[in-house]
Design a protein around this motif. Sequence first.
Motif, PDB file in Angstrom:
ATOM      1  N   LYS A  54       0.810  -1.218   0.000  1.00  0.00           N
ATOM      2  CA  LYS A  54       0.000   0.000   0.000  1.00  0.00           C
ATOM      3  C   LYS A  54       0.845   1.270   0.000  1.00  0.00           C
ATOM      4  CE  LYS A  54      -3.834  -2.257   2.152  1.00  0.00           C
ATOM      5  NZ  LYS A  54      -5.016  -2.115   2.925  1.00  0.00           N
ATOM      6  N   ALA A  55       2.094   1.188  -0.430  1.00  0.00           N
ATOM      7  CA  ALA A  55       2.988   2.344  -0.420  1.00  0.00           C
ATOM      8  C   ALA A  55       2.880   3.170  -1.700  1.00  0.00           C
ATOM      9  CB  ALA A  55       4.428   1.891  -0.223  1.00  0.00           C
ATOM     10  N   ARG A  56       2.294   2.618  -2.741  1.00  0.00           N
ATOM     11  CA  ARG A  56       2.253   3.308  -4.039  1.00  0.00           C
ATOM     12  C   ARG A  56       1.587   4.683  -3.989  1.00  0.00           C
ATOM     13  NH1 ARG A  56       2.960   1.639  -9.387  1.00  0.00           N
ATOM     14  NH2 ARG A  56       1.855   2.970 -10.862  1.00  0.00           N
ATOM     15  N   PRO A  57       0.430   4.875  -3.310  1.00  0.00           N
ATOM     16  CA  PRO A  57      -0.159   6.220  -3.277  1.00  0.00           C
ATOM     17  C   PRO A  57       0.742   7.265  -2.621  1.00  0.00           C
ATOM     18  CG  PRO A  57      -1.775   4.607  -2.608  1.00  0.00           C
ATOM     19  CD  PRO A  57      -0.468   3.893  -2.716  1.00  0.00           C
ATOM     20  N   LEU A  58       1.485   6.861  -1.604  1.00  0.00           N
ATOM     21  CA  LEU A  58       2.399   7.798  -0.958  1.00  0.00           C
ATOM     22  C   LEU A  58       3.552   8.180  -1.879  1.00  0.00           C
ATOM     23  CD1 LEU A  58       2.677   6.383   2.652  1.00  0.00           C
ATOM     24  CD2 LEU A  58       1.657   8.530   1.956  1.00  0.00           C
ATOM     25  N   ILE A  59       4.062   7.225  -2.609  1.00  0.00           N
ATOM     26  CA  ILE A  59       5.206   7.475  -3.480  1.00  0.00           C
ATOM     27  C   ILE A  59       4.809   8.303  -4.696  1.00  0.00           C
ATOM     28  CG2 ILE A  59       6.911   6.335  -4.953  1.00  0.00           C
ATOM     29  CD1 ILE A  59       6.845   4.018  -2.911  1.00  0.00           C
ATOM     30  N   THR A  60       3.622   8.098  -5.218  1.00  0.00           N
ATOM     31  CA  THR A  60       3.191   8.808  -6.426  1.00  0.00           C
ATOM     32  C   THR A  60       2.475  10.121  -6.139  1.00  0.00           C
ATOM     33  OG1 THR A  60       1.126   7.567  -6.504  1.00  0.00           O
ATOM     34  CG2 THR A  60       3.000   6.670  -7.739  1.00  0.00           C
ATOM     35  N   ALA A  61       2.298  10.509  -4.883  1.00  0.00           N
ATOM     36  CA  ALA A  61       1.572  11.735  -4.558  1.00  0.00           C
ATOM     37  C   ALA A  61       2.297  12.979  -5.075  1.00  0.00           C
ATOM     38  CB  ALA A  61       1.367  11.834  -3.047  1.00  0.00           C
ATOM     39  N   PRO A  63       4.534  13.385  -7.761  1.00  0.00           N
ATOM     40  CA  PRO A  63       4.355  13.564  -9.208  1.00  0.00           C
ATOM     41  C   PRO A  63       2.917  13.880  -9.612  1.00  0.00           C
ATOM     42  CG  PRO A  63       5.737  11.669  -8.783  1.00  0.00           C
ATOM     43  CD  PRO A  63       5.219  12.137  -7.456  1.00  0.00           C
ATOM     44  N   CYS A  64       1.942  13.307  -8.905  1.00  0.00           N
ATOM     45  CA  CYS A  64       0.539  13.611  -9.218  1.00  0.00           C
ATOM     46  C   CYS A  64       0.214  15.068  -8.904  1.00  0.00           C
ATOM     47  CB  CYS A  64      -0.393  12.687  -8.441  1.00  0.00           C
ATOM     48  SG  CYS A  64      -0.394  11.004  -9.036  1.00  0.00           S
ATOM     49  N   LEU A  65       0.728  15.582  -7.802  1.00  0.00           N
ATOM     50  CA  LEU A  65       0.524  16.989  -7.465  1.00  0.00           C
ATOM     51  C   LEU A  65       1.176  17.897  -8.498  1.00  0.00           C
ATOM     52  CD1 LEU A  65      -0.552  19.041  -5.424  1.00  0.00           C
ATOM     53  CD2 LEU A  65       1.622  18.856  -4.226  1.00  0.00           C
ATOM     54  N   TRP A  66       2.356  17.533  -8.970  1.00  0.00           N
ATOM     55  CA  TRP A  66       3.038  18.320 -10.008  1.00  0.00           C
ATOM     56  C   TRP A  66       2.215  18.352 -11.299  1.00  0.00           C
ATOM     57  CZ3 TRP A  66       6.920  21.623 -10.113  1.00  0.00           C
ATOM     58  CH2 TRP A  66       7.451  21.981 -11.345  1.00  0.00           C
ATOM     59  N   ARG A  67       1.676  17.203 -11.697  1.00  0.00           N
ATOM     60  CA  ARG A  67       0.844  17.151 -12.907  1.00  0.00           C
ATOM     61  C   ARG A  67      -0.434  17.956 -12.728  1.00  0.00           C
ATOM     62  NH1 ARG A  67       2.532  11.597 -13.201  1.00  0.00           N
ATOM     63  NH2 ARG A  67       0.642  11.037 -12.080  1.00  0.00           N
TER      64      ARG A  67
END
Length: 91
Positions: A54-61, A63-67
């Motif tokens: 369940k670590a993926r949402p934390l790691i991708t937050a 780059p998602c905010l930048w986009r």
Amino acid sequence: MSLPILLHLRFPTKRGPRGLWLPWFFIYPALLAIMLIALPCILVLAAILLPLGKARPLITAGPCLWRLLSALGGLRAEIQAAHCEVLINFV
């Protein structure tokens, strides 16, 4: 895609519509500081949640905010009600 630099708000007043230009680029250094402060906590939480998958949402937050911020450039929202019209424009 580039980051928006200014935020233009237009809203009604008793004297007629007024415009307000806000320098949106002042937000970016504060956002960067918040992200750097939160980075150690995010890394520790990601290391704890990694075995659970369940670590993926934390790691991708980040780059998602930048986009998300990059996609705001050119956004124009006109909001109309019975007696009010508001314009929000990211330049």
